[in-house]
Write a protein that holds these residues in place. Structure first.
Motif, PDB file in Angstrom:
ATOM      1  N   TYR A  39       0.843  -1.196   0.000  1.00  0.00           N
ATOM      2  CA  TYR A  39       0.000   0.000   0.000  1.00  0.00           C
ATOM      3  C   TYR A  39       0.880   1.250   0.000  1.00  0.00           C
ATOM      4  CZ  TYR A  39      -3.059   3.733   1.533  1.00  0.00           C
ATOM      5  OH  TYR A  39      -3.730   4.938   1.619  1.00  0.00           O
ATOM      6  N   THR A  40       1.902   1.245   0.841  1.00  0.00           N
ATOM      7  CA  THR A  40       2.826   2.378   0.919  1.00  0.00           C
ATOM      8  C   THR A  40       3.532   2.580  -0.414  1.00  0.00           C
ATOM      9  OG1 THR A  40       3.101   2.090   3.295  1.00  0.00           O
ATOM     10  CG2 THR A  40       4.835   3.301   2.140  1.00  0.00           C
ATOM     11  N   ALA A  41       3.868   1.491  -1.091  1.00  0.00           N
ATOM     12  CA  ALA A  41       4.509   1.603  -2.402  1.00  0.00           C
ATOM     13  C   ALA A  41       3.583   2.290  -3.407  1.00  0.00           C
ATOM     14  CB  ALA A  41       4.928   0.227  -2.910  1.00  0.00           C
ATOM     15  N   TYR A  42       2.297   2.006  -3.344  1.00  0.00           N
ATOM     16  CA  TYR A  42       1.348   2.729  -4.201  1.00  0.00           C
ATOM     17  C   TYR A  42       1.353   4.212  -3.834  1.00  0.00           C
ATOM     18  CZ  TYR A  42      -0.829  -1.280  -6.497  1.00  0.00           C
ATOM     19  OH  TYR A  42      -1.066  -2.384  -7.272  1.00  0.00           O
ATOM     20  N   ALA A  43       1.273   4.503  -2.544  1.00  0.00           N
ATOM     21  CA  ALA A  43       1.228   5.899  -2.100  1.00  0.00           C
ATOM     22  C   ALA A  43       2.500   6.662  -2.471  1.00  0.00           C
ATOM     23  CB  ALA A  43       0.996   5.959  -0.590  1.00  0.00           C
ATOM     24  N   LYS A  44       3.630   5.989  -2.427  1.00  0.00           N
ATOM     25  CA  LYS A  44       4.923   6.610  -2.735  1.00  0.00           C
ATOM     26  C   LYS A  44       5.335   6.409  -4.201  1.00  0.00           C
ATOM     27  CE  LYS A  44       6.175   7.889   1.509  1.00  0.00           C
ATOM     28  NZ  LYS A  44       6.559   9.252   1.867  1.00  0.00           N
ATOM     29  N   GLN A  45       4.485   5.732  -4.967  1.00  0.00           N
ATOM     30  CA  GLN A  45       4.715   5.455  -6.377  1.00  0.00           C
ATOM     31  C   GLN A  45       6.030   4.701  -6.612  1.00  0.00           C
ATOM     32  OE1 GLN A  45       3.791   8.853  -8.900  1.00  0.00           O
ATOM     33  NE2 GLN A  45       2.451   9.635  -7.294  1.00  0.00           N
ATOM     34  N   ASN A  46       6.274   3.706  -5.775  1.00  0.00           N
ATOM     35  CA  ASN A  46       7.447   2.848  -5.921  1.00  0.00           C
ATOM     36  C   ASN A  46       7.002   1.596  -6.685  1.00  0.00           C
ATOM     37  OD1 ASN A  46       9.564   1.007  -5.586  1.00  0.00           O
ATOM     38  ND2 ASN A  46      10.140   1.871  -3.601  1.00  0.00           N
ATOM     39  N   ILE A  47       6.911   1.723  -7.992  1.00  0.00           N
ATOM     40  CA  ILE A  47       6.357   0.670  -8.838  1.00  0.00           C
ATOM     41  C   ILE A  47       7.284  -0.541  -8.900  1.00  0.00           C
ATOM     42  CG2 ILE A  47       5.394   0.162 -11.116  1.00  0.00           C
ATOM     43  CD1 ILE A  47       3.947   2.417  -9.301  1.00  0.00           C
ATOM     44  N   ALA A  48       8.585  -0.318  -8.843  1.00  0.00           N
ATOM     45  CA  ALA A  48       9.536  -1.437  -8.857  1.00  0.00           C
ATOM     46  C   ALA A  48       9.307  -2.358  -7.664  1.00  0.00           C
ATOM     47  CB  ALA A  48      10.970  -0.915  -8.854  1.00  0.00           C
TER      48      ALA A  48
END
Length: 133
Positions: A39-48
């Motif tokens: 979820y945090t990766a979506y929020a931070k746009q960490n697609i990798a």
């Protein structure tokens, strides 16, 4: 200097919560920790990170462009974990039922999902969304 709270809703600072997973200095030890970090990766746009934590069989078909577009066009406003079954450090698989709230095109949206997670070689991965009911 006080850090911003982690987007995952843990009430911990980002640096003491999901950041270590997103930068690769630690691995989530439970299915719920992986769910929160994704979820945090979506929020931070960490697609990798989203691709790397997807079950290896599905990584070749991961559409980085589409996921990046959705993540960047959404303002992620909250995650609520509704239930967790198994998924501890000792388990091989587990499920997490969650609701993610986000603002998209000026309207509040809700994504509710029962996610399946599986461990391979000591590392947790997101496998798929399961039917609810």
């Amino acid at each position: 200097m006080q850090q911003d709270p982690c987007p995952c809703g843990s009430d911990k600072p980002f640096g003491a919560c999901c950041e270590r997973y997103l930068v690769g200095t630690a691995l989530p030890d439970t299915a719920q920790a992986l769910m929160r970090s994704r979820y945090t990766a979506y929020a931070k746009q960490n697609i990798a990170y989203l691709k790397d934590t997807l079950w290896p069989k599905y990584q070749p078909d991961f559409d980085s462009f589409a996921v990046s577009k959705w993540a960047s066009e959404s303002h992620w406003v909250g995650l609520e974990i509704l239930s967790v079954e198994k998924g501890t450090a000792k388990d091989r698989d587990g499920t997490v039922l969650f609701e993610a709230r986000y603002l998209s095109a000026g309207a509040m949206a809700l994504h509710r999902e029962l996610s399946l997670f599986r461990k391979k070689s000591g590392r947790w991965y997101y496998v798929e969304a399961l039917p609810q009911g």
